[in-house]
Motif scaffolding. Sequence first.
Motif, short mmCIF file in Angstrom:
data_model
loop_
_atom_site.label_atom_id
_atom_site.label_comp_id
_atom_site.label_asym_id
_atom_site.label_seq_id
_atom_site.Cartn_x
_atom_site.Cartn_y
_atom_site.Cartn_z
N THR A 209 0.81 -1.22 0.00
CA THR A 209 0.00 0.00 0.00
C THR A 209 0.84 1.26 0.00
N ARG A 210 2.05 1.18 0.57
CA ARG A 210 2.96 2.32 0.69
C ARG A 210 2.34 3.47 1.49
N HIS A 211 1.33 3.18 2.32
CA HIS A 211 0.79 4.16 3.27
C HIS A 211 1.56 4.00 4.58
N VAL A 212 2.15 5.09 5.05
CA VAL A 212 3.02 5.01 6.22
C VAL A 212 2.27 4.49 7.44
N ALA A 213 1.07 5.04 7.70
CA ALA A 213 0.31 4.63 8.88
C ALA A 213 -0.05 3.15 8.81
N THR A 214 -0.49 2.71 7.64
CA THR A 214 -0.87 1.30 7.46
C THR A 214 0.33 0.38 7.66
N LEU A 215 1.46 0.74 7.06
CA LEU A 215 2.66 -0.09 7.18
C LEU A 215 3.16 -0.14 8.61
N LEU A 216 3.25 1.01 9.27
CA LEU A 216 3.70 1.04 10.66
C LEU A 216 2.76 0.25 11.57
N GLY A 217 1.46 0.42 11.35
CA GLY A 217 0.49 -0.33 12.17
C GLY A 217 0.66 -1.83 12.04
N SER A 218 0.86 -2.30 10.82
CA SER A 218 1.02 -3.74 10.59
C SER A 218 2.30 -4.27 11.24
N LEU A 219 3.39 -3.51 11.10
CA LEU A 219 4.66 -3.95 11.69
C LEU A 219 4.59 -3.93 13.22
N ILE A 220 3.97 -2.89 13.77
CA ILE A 220 3.84 -2.82 15.24
C ILE A 220 2.94 -3.93 15.75
N PHE A 221 1.94 -4.32 14.95
CA PHE A 221 1.08 -5.45 15.33
C PHE A 221 1.93 -6.72 15.46
N MET A 222 2.85 -6.92 14.53
CA MET A 222 3.73 -8.09 14.61
C MET A 222 4.58 -8.04 15.87
N VAL A 223 5.09 -6.86 16.20
CA VAL A 223 5.91 -6.71 17.41
C VAL A 223 5.08 -7.02 18.65
N SER A 224 3.84 -6.52 18.67
CA SER A 224 2.96 -6.76 19.82
C SER A 224 2.68 -8.26 20.00
N ASP A 225 2.36 -8.93 18.89
CA ASP A 225 2.07 -10.37 18.98
C ASP A 225 3.30 -11.18 19.35
N ALA A 226 4.46 -10.75 18.86
CA ALA A 226 5.71 -11.44 19.23
C ALA A 226 5.98 -11.28 20.72
N SER A 227 5.75 -10.09 21.25
CA SER A 227 5.93 -9.86 22.69
C SER A 227 4.98 -10.71 23.50
N LEU A 228 3.73 -10.80 23.04
CA LEU A 228 2.75 -11.64 23.74
C LEU A 228 3.15 -13.10 23.72
N ALA A 229 3.60 -13.59 22.55
CA ALA A 229 3.98 -15.00 22.44
C ALA A 229 5.16 -15.33 23.35
N LEU A 230 6.12 -14.43 23.44
CA LEU A 230 7.28 -14.68 24.30
C LEU A 230 6.88 -14.82 25.76
N GLN A 231 5.83 -14.12 26.16
CA GLN A 231 5.39 -14.18 27.55
C GLN A 231 4.41 -15.34 27.79
N VAL A 232 3.47 -15.54 26.87
CA VAL A 232 2.47 -16.59 27.06
C VAL A 232 3.12 -17.97 27.05
N PHE A 233 4.05 -18.19 26.15
CA PHE A 233 4.67 -19.51 26.04
C PHE A 233 5.96 -19.63 26.85
#
Length: 277
Positions: A209-233
């Motif tokens: 999409t090359r939309h900055v907000a969309t791209l940053l949101g998607s990447l930060i979502f990955m970071v959030s889920d990775a942080s959650l997985a590291l703690q949950v498991f």
Amino acid sequence: MFVEVQRTERNGADSRRKRENSANRVKMDILETDAYDKRRRRNMSCALLLSLLPFFLSLALYFYLWTPDSVPSVVSAGVKAAPTLLLAAVVLSWNGGQSVLGVAGGLIFSAVGDCCLVWPELFIHGMGAFAVAHLLYSVTFLSSRYATYSSSSSSLNRFLHLVLVIVGGAFYIYLFPFLQKAPNSDLLTPGVGIYFILITMMAALAVRTRHVATLLGSLIFMVSDASLALQVFKVLPPIEHGQIVVMVTYYLAQLLIAVGDIKAAEDKDDFSKWKRS
């Protein structure tokens, strides 16, 4: 003969003045259009900020009450899901009912996932709800609302896609032994793998999409889920304020994706008006 020369000179001067006047009018039109466009964008930003106020208030309430430390209940689930639902309402109010099958729908499924994750035994159900949300985001990023770009940027896109696939795959491989030790590992191991494929695909399409907000949101979502997985498991020992990191990055990601979708729809309307003009 002299009269004819004078007449020719006057005609030439009149033509030059007409051309200059025409050029000046074009310049004035461009300046007026640019000023109008800036005013309209400024007004839109103010209106969008006002429509996001309920989201920010519910967010402040969530962090003030900090329900993750409380006993799971319907109230704590509602407080956790409220910011995401309010974001869905904002997207619906700006982009209309068609966004139910896009970002607004993804936010609604995310709110379902928020509620499920309040109860640890519903973790798989919550993961499934978020997987549907990522599918809806991906479908939206492929839609005509997001402008496509020329092939000159395709090599950069392919490189970024490759980086995302490598990072997502490497993280799942790193997580795999811990998934094997978790309860319900027979469901969790393939389920988390599918989930990582979907979120990586969503982030890769956000690159398109090359939309900055969309791209940053998607990447930060990955970071959030990775942080959650590291703690949950239990990959890492308990981290102080680890849950706060997960939730701050999660809500920030959802906000950026929602705002990016609204901006993309607005840009698409502007482009359509420009083409008609």
